[in-house]
Design a protein around this motif. Structure first.
Motif: not given
Length: 398
Positions: A244, A248, A298, A300-301, A370-371
């Motif tokens: 991930l 990203l 959290t 992905p954020l 993924h997110s």
């Protein structure tokens, strides 16, 4: 694990302090290579492995799931050998499995051989880890058993932390890293052969029956459900977090540094016994469920900043290792008559969840991404905080 154990084994004898320290160090080391390296490091090298073999998301999920399936295949064997014969035998077999499995991964010319190596490596903690509950109960001073177990359990963090710098050194040569892992596992297996106590033949007259009926204890149901669900959600993080971040951020180096932070944070698991003694089993459990769930959901954020990435890694690493220690202590409070049997089944369910997690995720990622997968897994983990632990198990230690 309770503060004071009453061992059901007629072999119950204690080692002196120096012998206990040697046993703790050897146990920590073999947990580091079987759990921290053989089982959890596949995700660290996943981007390079995927690129070399051209693997799809579905196939990656199936291969990653084999690590956990390997654990399932071995965990009852390890517990049975420990209870019927002696803990030393399955622990050494686990070290051998780690050596062979990681050697196969390093050599693998095809995805099939890679999958076989992942499976064999995955059996190693199933063989080596549950028997340590018997070793601790039989051979360590009662007042130190919480501390000894917490240190041995924290070996996973040490293994993960070691893997990160080696991955940076190896660069794209993931085979070199796995070869070093295999050599280290072999050396640590020899160390354990020297450090582990042998069965007291004067006190033990022969094999003992394995009381599997104790697994039907009604007070264990909450423990078993928690272990399974925790396995499902944390497998998402272990398997796909590095991929991930690489996807990203476009920076593989940041992903490896993330892994190092995760491992270093996991070393704090050595303090798990003190946390449970101070805050109680129930309070510590709820805090950890929220902490781990937040770190998963959290991630992905937080990828926009390095501090956010490392914060997620630190919270997950510390929370995961302490939670697994807590599950072990919880099981030993319930299954005092046969520690390795209840302990082994608890971690069997944890690994069953960890086997289901990557396989299910491999089919969900093409649909949800993924997110969204990480968001859902984080919410599920936070939901564990609503689980109520029985008064008997949650009682504070005196």
């Amino acid at each position: 694990m309770t503060k004071h154990f009453t061992s059901s084994s007629p072999a119950g004898y204690e080692m002196n302090r120096n012998q206990t320290r040697g046993l703790t160090a050897a146990g920590l080391a073999i947990v580091a290579v079987t759990y921290g390296l053989a089982r959890y490091c596949f995700g660290l090298f996943l981007p390079d492995i995927r690129q070399e073999f051209g693997l799809s998301s579905e196939l990656i999920g199936l291969i990653a799931g084999l690590s956990y399936m390997g654990y399932l295949a071995a965990t009852f064997t390890g517990s049975w050998l420990s209870t019927v014969f002696e803990p030393r035998l399955p622990i050494l077999l686990g070290g051998i499995a780690a050596t062979v499995g990681m050697g196969l991964i390093a050599w693998s010319p095809t995805p099939a051989v890679l999958a076989a190596g992942v499976f064999v490596a995955g059996t190693s903690p199933g063989l080596a880890y549950p028997p340590f509950s018997d070793v601790i109960v039989r051979h360590t001073e009662a007042s130190r058993q919480n501390v000894v177990y917490a240190w041995i359990n924290s070996g996973t963090g040490f293994g993960v932390a070691f893997a990160g710098p080696l991955a940076l050194y190896a660069g794209g040569d993931w085979r070199l890293a796995w070869l070093v892992f295999a050599a280290l596992a072999l050396a640590i297996t020899f160390w354990n052969a020297l450090a582990l106590p042998r069965r007291n033949v004067q006190s033990e007259t022969g094999p003992r029956a394995v009381p599997l009926r104790i697994l039907m204890d009604r007070t264990a149901r909450t423990l078993f459900v928690s272990a399974f669900v925790f396995g499902v959600v944390t497998a998402v993080y272990w398997t796909y977090a590095v991929e991930l971040l690489t996807m990203l951020t476009g920076n593989p180096r940041d992903a490896v540094l993330f892994w190092i932070v995760l491992g270093i944070a996991g070393v704090t698991g050595c303090f798990a016994g003190g946390l449970v003694n101070r805050w109680g089993l129930g309070g510590t459990y709820r805090l950890l469920a929220i902490l781990v769930g937040a770190s998963v959901g959290t991630l992905p954020l937080l990828v926009e900043t390095r501090i956010g990435i490392y914060l997620s890694a630190a919270c997950f690493g510390a929370g995961f290792i302490v939670m697994t220690a807590l599950l072990g202590m919880w099981s030993m409070r319930i299954f005092r008559a046969a520690p390795s049997v209840g302990f082994g089944f608890t971690f069997f369910l944890l690994s069953l969840g960890q086997g289901v997690g990557p396989v299910l995720s491999g089919f969900l990622i093409p649909v949800t991404g993924h997110s969204m997968l990480f968001f859902a897994a984080g919410l599920m983990c936070c939901g564990l905080a609503a689980v109520r632990i029985s008064d008997a198990a949650a009682a504070r230690l005196p």
